[in-house]
Design an enzyme around this catalytic site. Structure first.
Site, PDB file in Angstrom:
ATOM      1  CE1 TYR A 132      -3.632  -2.657   5.490  1.00  0.00           C
ATOM      2  CE2 TYR A 132      -3.353  -0.289   5.215  1.00  0.00           C
ATOM      3  CZ  TYR A 132      -3.561  -1.547   4.669  1.00  0.00           C
ATOM      4  OH  TYR A 132      -3.691  -1.691   3.305  1.00  0.00           O
ATOM      5  CB  SER A 163      -0.851  -0.002   1.276  1.00  0.00           C
ATOM      6  OG  SER A 163      -1.497   1.242   1.446  1.00  0.00           O
TER       7      SER A 163
HETATM    8  P1  NAP Z   1     -11.154  -6.360   0.369  1.00  0.00           P
HETATM    9  O1  NAP Z   1     -12.172  -6.126  -0.688  1.00  0.00           O
HETATM   10  O2  NAP Z   1     -11.569  -6.279   1.797  1.00  0.00           O
HETATM   11  O3  NAP Z   1     -10.431  -7.756   0.082  1.00  0.00           O
HETATM   12  C1  NAP Z   1      -9.588  -8.351   1.043  1.00  0.00           C
HETATM   13  C2  NAP Z   1      -9.388  -9.806   0.685  1.00  0.00           C
HETATM   14  O4  NAP Z   1      -8.520 -10.403   1.664  1.00  0.00           O
HETATM   15  C3  NAP Z   1     -10.688 -10.575   0.683  1.00  0.00           C
HETATM   16  O5  NAP Z   1     -10.726 -11.472  -0.391  1.00  0.00           O
HETATM   17  C4  NAP Z   1     -10.633 -11.322   2.007  1.00  0.00           C
HETATM   18  O6  NAP Z   1     -11.326 -12.565   1.891  1.00  0.00           O
HETATM   19  C5  NAP Z   1      -9.141 -11.573   2.154  1.00  0.00           C
HETATM   20  N1  NAP Z   1      -8.805 -11.825   3.544  1.00  0.00           N
HETATM   21  C6  NAP Z   1      -8.927 -10.967   4.579  1.00  0.00           C
HETATM   22  N2  NAP Z   1      -8.631 -11.595   5.731  1.00  0.00           N
HETATM   23  C7  NAP Z   1      -8.329 -12.879   5.401  1.00  0.00           C
HETATM   24  C8  NAP Z   1      -7.978 -14.033   6.143  1.00  0.00           C
HETATM   25  N3  NAP Z   1      -7.906 -14.003   7.502  1.00  0.00           N
HETATM   26  N4  NAP Z   1      -7.743 -15.190   5.503  1.00  0.00           N
HETATM   27  C9  NAP Z   1      -7.859 -15.242   4.151  1.00  0.00           C
HETATM   28  N5  NAP Z   1      -8.182 -14.200   3.389  1.00  0.00           N
HETATM   29  C10 NAP Z   1      -8.441 -13.028   4.017  1.00  0.00           C
HETATM   30  O7  NAP Z   1      -9.983  -5.290   0.251  1.00  0.00           O
HETATM   31  P2  NAP Z   1      -8.941  -4.952  -0.946  1.00  0.00           P
HETATM   32  O8  NAP Z   1      -8.840  -3.481  -0.965  1.00  0.00           O
HETATM   33  O9  NAP Z   1      -9.256  -5.670  -2.184  1.00  0.00           O
HETATM   34  O10 NAP Z   1      -7.611  -5.535  -0.283  1.00  0.00           O
HETATM   35  C11 NAP Z   1      -6.651  -6.276  -1.017  1.00  0.00           C
HETATM   36  C12 NAP Z   1      -5.263  -5.830  -0.596  1.00  0.00           C
HETATM   37  O11 NAP Z   1      -5.074  -4.462  -1.007  1.00  0.00           O
HETATM   38  C13 NAP Z   1      -5.033  -5.853   0.912  1.00  0.00           C
HETATM   39  O12 NAP Z   1      -3.759  -6.385   1.190  1.00  0.00           O
HETATM   40  C14 NAP Z   1      -5.095  -4.371   1.299  1.00  0.00           C
HETATM   41  O13 NAP Z   1      -4.318  -4.103   2.445  1.00  0.00           O
HETATM   42  C15 NAP Z   1      -4.505  -3.741   0.049  1.00  0.00           C
HETATM   43  N6  NAP Z   1      -4.796  -2.323  -0.132  1.00  0.00           N
HETATM   44  C16 NAP Z   1      -6.109  -1.873  -0.187  1.00  0.00           C
HETATM   45  C17 NAP Z   1      -6.348  -0.509  -0.350  1.00  0.00           C
HETATM   46  C18 NAP Z   1      -7.758   0.039  -0.414  1.00  0.00           C
HETATM   47  O14 NAP Z   1      -7.940   1.273  -0.246  1.00  0.00           O
HETATM   48  N7  NAP Z   1      -8.760  -0.764  -0.696  1.00  0.00           N
HETATM   49  C19 NAP Z   1      -5.289   0.397  -0.457  1.00  0.00           C
HETATM   50  C20 NAP Z   1      -3.989  -0.100  -0.399  1.00  0.00           C
HETATM   51  C21 NAP Z   1      -3.764  -1.449  -0.238  1.00  0.00           C
HETATM   52  P3  NAP Z   1     -12.285 -13.211   3.003  1.00  0.00           P
HETATM   53  O15 NAP Z   1     -12.876 -12.109   3.815  1.00  0.00           O
HETATM   54  O16 NAP Z   1     -13.277 -13.973   2.186  1.00  0.00           O
HETATM   55  O17 NAP Z   1     -11.383 -14.112   3.792  1.00  0.00           O
END
Ligand code: NAP
Length: 262
Positions: A153, A140
């Site tokens: 985080y 991120s």
């Molecule tokens: P999201 O829609 O909440 O997706 C997160 C994914 O991680 C889901 O598929 C969730 O699946 C999985 N996950 C969470 N906890 C887990 C666990 N204990 N075991 C297995 N899987 C787990 O959010 P996203 O934005 O797409 O996030 C993807 C990545 O991007 C993350 O690493 C996040 O930190 C990063 N990121 C996001 C943003 C943002 O603004 N959205 C910005 C920078 C970086 P389940 O809940 O089904 O397990």
């Protein structure tokens, strides 16, 4: 005979789901990992209907320290070989460190850091032995700055950036590349899960990306073997500025942003 696959963690929503669509479109067989099996199965059905690809679904909680080894065991038992590994699963938690839930944060460290490290450890030796393979770790822009009011985080993402860049250098001549994708604010389920206010101005500006465009930037960067991918002009400027500013000043600035999204 083993089939070569791309394994994507966190494929049940957001950036991971969009990455799965891109890999499948290009004909990659996939292993999808997350906890919500129903979501993974629905995505697997969508992708096998549209493309000539094989999908394997593994429901796993990456907060469980035994999950990565169990995933590797199931992959091997299915006769699959991971050639492309995407460590995308992750989550955040907003709040003052003194008040946030310790168990949630320790699980976050397990998911965001330990599972990503363990899965890399398990799947890399085969890639190196075969002189081919790619890893993409999703960090991120938060990993470039200290993050008051979301301290754990931000720190987990600093680890992901440092680890990925170091690994990329170690593997420089092995035929295996490591890409770290550093999105800024992206519309997914992330904000709600982290306890952030979706109505806040910080989540309504033109700098907020959609998951599909972030996934595209990461996917293209990974195919080109880029070490660091920061999608979007706003995020690139933010990262360049962060590299010049003092950590104390950055912490104050990030605190103001975090106060505005709670
Ligand atoms: P999201 O829609 O909440 O997706 C997160 C994914 O991680 C889901 O598929 C969730 O699946 C999985 N996950 C969470 N906890 C887990 C666990 N204990 N075991 C297995 N899987 C787990 O959010 P996203 O934005 O797409 O996030 C993807 C990545 O991007 C993350 O690493 C996040 O930190 C990063 N990121 C996001 C943003 C943002 O603004 N959205 C910005 C920078 C970086 P389940 O809940 O089904 O397990």
């Amino acid at each position: 005979m083993t089939d070569r696959v791309a394994l994507i963690t966190g494929a049940s929503s957001g950036i991971g789901l969009e990455l799965a669509r891109l890999f499948a479109r290009d004909g990659h067989d996939l292993v999808l990992v997350a906890r919500r099996q129903d979501r993974l199965r629905a995505l697997a059905d969508e992708l096998t209907d549209r493309y000539d690809v094989q999908l394997t679904v593994i429901a796993a909680d990456l907060a469980d320290p035994s999950a990565p080894a169990e995933i590797a065991r199931r992959v091997a038992a299915a006769g699959l070989e991971v050639e492309l590994l995407v460590n995308n699963a992750g989550y955040g938690l907003a709040g003052e460190f003194i008040r946030t839930d310790a168990a949630t944060e320790l699980r976050m460290i397990q998911v965001n850091i330990a599972a990503l490290t363990h899965l890399s450890k398990l799947f890399l030796p085969r890639m190196v032995a075969e002189h081919q393979g790619r890893i993409m770790n999703v960090a991120s822009t938060a990993g470039f700055v200290p993050g008051p009011l979301m301290a754990v985080y931000y720190a987990t993402k600093a680890y992901v950036i440092s680890f990925s860049l170091a690994l990329a250098e170690e593997l420089r001549q092995c035929g295996v590349t490591v890409t770290v994708l550093c999105p800024g604010a992206t519309r997914t389920e992330f904000q709600e899960r982290a306890g952030l206010d979706l109505e806040a101005r910080a989540f309504r500006g033109p700098w907020v990306a959609d998951a599909a465009s972030v996934a595209r930037a990461g996917y293209q960067g990974m195919l080109r073997g880029k070490r660091l991918v920061v999608p979007g002009v706003f995020n690139k400027i933010m990262v360049a500025t962060a590299r010049l500013a003092s950590p104390a000043l950055l912490a104050k600035a990030v605190r103001r942003v975090q106060e505005s999204v709670r």
